[in-house]
Design an enzyme around this catalytic site. Structure first.
Site, short mmCIF file in Angstrom:
data_model
loop_
_atom_site.label_atom_id
_atom_site.label_comp_id
_atom_site.label_asym_id
_atom_site.label_seq_id
_atom_site.Cartn_x
_atom_site.Cartn_y
_atom_site.Cartn_z
N ARG A 219 7.18 60.33 37.87
CA ARG A 219 7.81 60.77 36.61
C ARG A 219 8.76 59.71 36.05
O ARG A 219 8.82 59.50 34.85
CB ARG A 219 8.55 62.09 36.82
N ASP A 220 9.47 59.03 36.97
CA ASP A 220 10.44 58.05 36.49
C ASP A 220 9.72 56.91 35.77
O ASP A 220 10.13 56.47 34.70
CB ASP A 220 11.24 57.48 37.66
N TRP B 13 11.37 68.28 37.00
CA TRP B 13 12.15 67.05 36.83
C TRP B 13 13.33 67.03 37.80
O TRP B 13 13.71 65.99 38.31
CB TRP B 13 12.66 66.94 35.37
N ASP C 71 14.63 67.27 41.11
CA ASP C 71 14.11 67.18 42.48
C ASP C 71 14.63 68.27 43.39
O ASP C 71 14.03 68.58 44.41
CB ASP C 71 14.54 65.84 43.09
N LYS D 46 25.60 65.02 41.94
CA LYS D 46 24.16 64.89 41.68
C LYS D 46 23.63 66.12 40.92
O LYS D 46 24.17 66.52 39.92
CB LYS D 46 23.41 64.66 42.99
N GLU D 47 22.54 66.71 41.43
CA GLU D 47 21.88 67.76 40.65
C GLU D 47 22.66 69.07 40.59
O GLU D 47 22.27 69.99 39.89
CB GLU D 47 20.48 68.05 41.22
N HIS E 34 20.49 61.31 33.01
CA HIS E 34 19.14 61.33 32.47
C HIS E 34 18.88 62.44 31.44
O HIS E 34 18.32 62.17 30.38
CB HIS E 34 18.19 61.41 33.68
N GLN F 206 23.28 56.77 37.30
CA GLN F 206 22.45 57.96 37.55
C GLN F 206 23.23 59.24 37.30
O GLN F 206 22.74 60.16 36.67
CB GLN F 206 21.93 57.95 39.00
N GLY G 246 16.66 56.90 34.72
CA GLY G 246 15.87 57.24 33.55
C GLY G 246 16.72 57.48 32.32
O GLY G 246 16.21 57.58 31.21
C1 GLC Z 1 16.47 61.08 40.55
C2 GLC Z 1 14.98 60.86 40.61
C3 GLC Z 1 14.28 61.49 39.43
C4 GLC Z 1 14.70 62.93 39.23
C5 GLC Z 1 16.20 63.04 39.17
C6 GLC Z 1 16.66 64.47 39.10
O1 GLC Z 1 17.01 60.32 39.52
O2 GLC Z 1 14.68 59.50 40.64
O3 GLC Z 1 12.89 61.45 39.61
O4 GLC Z 1 14.10 63.41 38.07
O5 GLC Z 1 16.77 62.44 40.31
O6 GLC Z 1 16.40 65.17 40.27
#
Ligand code: GLC
Length: 797
Positions: free
Chosen positions: A351-352, A490, A492, A634-635, A642, A688, A708
């Site tokens: 995807r990246d 998207w 992860d 992070k997430e 991104h 990131q 990204g």
């Molecule tokens: C990282 C991964 C990317 C993903 C993002 C969010 O940046 O490289 O593929 O979409 O994390 O989880």
């Protein structure tokens, strides 16, 4: 607080407070050879692959975090004092020596003034026709400003790697006997003995006054790069050995009269004495100057394909220089070499890579297409993409290359293929807009009929590959009729399996829109009909099942629980679902305004938009790994960079230019140059993520360059905020800007023609075009002329 400043005329970022807590990164190389380099000359090089063909060594996650590197030391042979031209590794007290580092486009320069000597080290990798024998040049200039005769020694130093990252990082009972050092015609060579004809070298444009080929001999016992014995003693020992840790150290003695300058060149490359000799001839002083100015021209030409002049200085700086540069680095080196990604994961993240290749086809057309072809090859017949794969393995016809003597089983083609259990629901969908954007840029519709193999069996045209991706996604629906989340979407860390992902559903709609645009342009009516119907059904389903009254749900767990609802106490509002509902055109206008207001209310911070809020704190594996991540990181509730540009696009779709700019400004690295004590990361690259509100380090950015967000920031800002969008046969200029802007200017090259675009905003609207004039005449659209210079005037209103 600031640690540096932008020198726009040189296109450089100047670090004048080199003691910044986190090292600042740059990349050298525009072809096969690459180097990641810090503002302290720490870093490592590779040829083609940082995993399989590493040239110099890096000690990952070490203290200091960017050692070793490509160093030049100076020694005053009268006093015995010594220092490095980059502040580290010697690290002189900054009260005694003046240091500065300049990161430019594919070069870095280190400057030092100490004891009346001005030293400068420029590192770059010349571009080469045929790309046969790339080298990194250390261009060193030493000037005697002291008013007396000086006797100096200049030392160039690198630590070689064992080539294969596995050999470099483990099993030293074997690795320590894999490489040896030799000396040939003034060059120190590192031989990778287990491999066929594998050599690397450090040479200079001089016959050395001393050399070392063994790291331990150069550094000395219980010392480090900060105080190497060879430099301290002013005498290298001529060490060579078969086995051990090879290094390249060369000494050149100089006598400099007052006011005089000397120039010393070092070359780092692959090959042996003859390759070193070739480098010496090709990159003598004149050759080095020529190569450096060619590198400048290369970037001038590339950046010249789109330049903007808006009332927003940092936006200009970003779009004209750094944002495009960062996006190029991502396409060129993929994502797996940095101080964080340390080179052991060669390959393409599906995807990246697809998104990187979607965003800058005007600047990097060949590389974007190459990446797209590789990804198409990495697509399974069933339609999904191989999440992380090495195209070299797929392309390999026979098993060859390096075989580790300790028998590490290698990935072969078959073991790289994975089943649907590991498929990410979004991967292959990104490929469709990437393909279509590239064709819009080039006009080469024939590409859509090019035949490319699938990863597992058979082959199909690019068109058939796109259909396979769509068919797969339309078939993967859950109990609400929304597309499944599978291993991840998207995000992860959102692992829904059979649960449903709003983001993927909206992305599927968006990808279908791109596909339909192509189908219309090519007159492929059957496909247009079929996919319009599928898309409309999906849109209706989404509006029905995912709307929550104020915003869109993020999806459903496999057992049917809503994620991201008004009732939720954690993970309540999510960026991905709400931005994509609007970007895809699925949300009604009322829904769009309402859900983007929720994004502003819940997710906005002065550092950018958080991915979700409040952060998850209760472990729930049916939602996924995200619930195990620290809050604000992070997430899980960080300002994940991104998706931020998705919100800018969404606001532009809604016509709210000021809101788009508010979001843009919050994330823009250049805006944070004076907040470095908090940001703690390069102010010239998107990172990131940035720690979110729920974390104690709120505002701290992490992981520069490899993200990204770069491509997407460029894409969103140029195509949606400035609104300059190539289509199949016309160029659209449809800006969405803050009302107070009087307008802006841009130059955009497209399919061989140059468009000088002047946007005027006399009525101070945020969106809407009242009049277009092309070359002085009123026009309904802006055609693809194919050549010439054309003046485009756009009056908003
Ligand atoms: C990282 C991964 C990317 C993903 C993002 C969010 O940046 O490289 O593929 O979409 O994390 O989880």
């Amino acid at each position: 607080m600031q640690y540096g400043y932008f020198d726009d005329s040189a296109r450089e970022y100047v670090v004048d407070h080199v003691e910044v807590a986190q090292s600042m990164t740059n990349y050298l190389g525009t072809q096969r050879m690459g180097t990641v380099i810090s503002h302290n000359a720490g870093g490592y090089s590779w040829l083609d692959s940082p995993q399989h063909h590493r040239i110099t060594r890096f000690r990952p996650n070490g203290v200091p975090m960017d050692w070793p590197g490509h160093y030049v030391y100076l020694r005053d042979d009268d006093s015995g004092k010594y220092w490095s031209l980059s502040w580290q590794p010697v690290g002189l007290p900054l009260a005694e020596a003046r240091y500065e580092a300049r990161h430019g486009l594919s070069y870095s320069r280190f400057l030092c003034e100490y004891e009346g000597i001005r030293g400068q080290q420029t590192l770059f990798i010349p571009r080469e026709e045929g790309e046969e024998n790339p080298v990194e040049v250390f261009d060193v200039k030493i000037r005697n400003d002291s008013g007396r005769i000086r006797h100096l020694s200049v030392f160039g130093y690198v630590e070689f790697s064992f080539h294969e990252i596995d050999m470099d990082n483990q099993n030293f009972q074997m690795s320590l006997y894999a490489a040896g050092s030799h000396y040939e015609e003034g060059a120190v060579l590192c031989e990778l003995h287990y491999e066929k004809d594998a050599w690397q070298f450090l040479a200079g444009n001089f016959m050395p006054d001393g050399f070392d080929g063994v790291r331990e001999a150069f550094i000395g016992p219980y010392r480090t790069e900060r105080n190497p014995l060879g430099v301290e003693e002013g005498k290298l020992s001529g060490s060579l050995e078969l086995g051990g840790n090879p290094c390249g150290a060369l000494q050149r003695k100089l006598t400099l009269a007052p006011g005089k300058e000397a120039r010393v060149l070092f070359y780092l490359g692959t090959g042996r004495g003859d390759a070193a000799d070739r480098a010496r001839k090709r990159y003598d002083e004149a050759g080095t100057d020529r190569a450096f100015s060619e590198l400048k021209q290369f970037w001038d030409e590339k950046l010249g394909r789109m330049q903007v002049a808006t009332p927003h200085e940092n936006m200009n700086r970003s779009l004209n220089i750094w944002n495009l540069y960062q996006s190029e680095i991502n396409v060129l080196f993929s994502r797996f070499s940095s101080f964080i990604e340390v080179g052991g994961r060669t390959g393409l993240g599906y995807r990246d890579t697809a998104q990187d290749a979607m965003c800058i086809p005007h600047a990097e057309p060949d590389m974007c297409l190459k990446r797209i072809r590789q990804l198409l090859h990495g697509q399974m017949r069933e339609g999904y993409g191989l999440h992380l794969f090495d195209p070299a393995v797929l392309e390999r016809t026979k098993e060859d290359g390096f075989k580790s003597p300790t028998v590490i089983p290698e990935a072969d083609r078959k073991s790289m293929l994975h089943g649907i259990r590991d498929a990410c629901a979004d991967d292959a969908l990104w490929l469709i807009p990437a393909i279509v954007e590239n064709v819009r840029e080039s006009g080469d519709t024939a590409f859509l009929d090019e035949v490319i193999p699938f990863a597992d069996e058979g082959s199909g045209t690019v068109w058939e590959h796109m259909k396979a991706a769509l068919d797969f996604s339309y078939a993967q629906t859950g109990s609400h009729g929304v597309t499944k989340g599978l291993r991840a979407d998207w995000n992860d860390c959102l692992n829904l399996g059979g649960g449903e992902s709003a983001m993927v559903a909206f992305l599927l709609v968006w990808a279908t829109n791109h596909f339909l645009d192509a189908a219309k342009a090519l007159g492929r009516r059957e496909d247009e009909k079929k996919y319009t119907a599928l898309k409309e059904t999906m849109e209706e389903t989404c509006r029905r099942e995912l709307w929550n009254g104020e915003w869109f749900l993020r999806g459903f767990t496999a057992d049917g629980r809503a994620i991201g609802s008004r009732e939720a106490r954690e993970g309540k509002v999510h960026m991905e679902s709400n931005t994509w509902a609007v970007v895809s055109g699925t949300a009604s206008r009322e829904q769009g305004l309402s859900c983007m207001d929720a994004v502003d209310e819940w997710l906005y911070t002065p550092w950018g938009l958080m991915l979700n809020a409040p952060s998850f704190v209760t472990l729930d594996d049916s939602i996924g790994f995200v619930t195990r991540v620290y809050p604000g990181v992070k997430e899980n509730g960080a300002i994940f960079s991104h998706p931020n540009p998705w919100a800018w696009v969404a606001e532009c779709v809604l016509g709210r230019g000021s809101r788009a700019m508010k979001f843009y400004d919050a994330l823009l690295p250049e805006n944070q140059n004076d907040k470095m004590e908090i940001r703690q990361a390069e102010p010239y690259t998107y990172c990131q993520f940035i720690m979110g509100k729920d974390h104690t380090a709120f505002g701290r950015a992490r992981h520069p360059f490899m993200t990204g967000s770069s491509g997407w920031a460029y894409y969103a800002a140029t195509r949606y905020m400035l609104g300059i969008r190539p289509g199949f046969s016309t160029l659209a200029v449809d800006p969405c800007i803050p009302a107070e802007w009087d307008g802006f200017e841009a130059v955009r090259r497209w399919r061989g023609a140059e468009y000088r675009i002047s946007v005027k905003n006399p009525a101070h609207v945020e969106k809407g075009v009242r009049q277009i004039r092309v070359d002085g005449a009123d026009a309904a659209e802006i055609p693809a002329y194919g050549n010439g210079n054309h003046l485009v005037e756009v009056i908003m209103g």
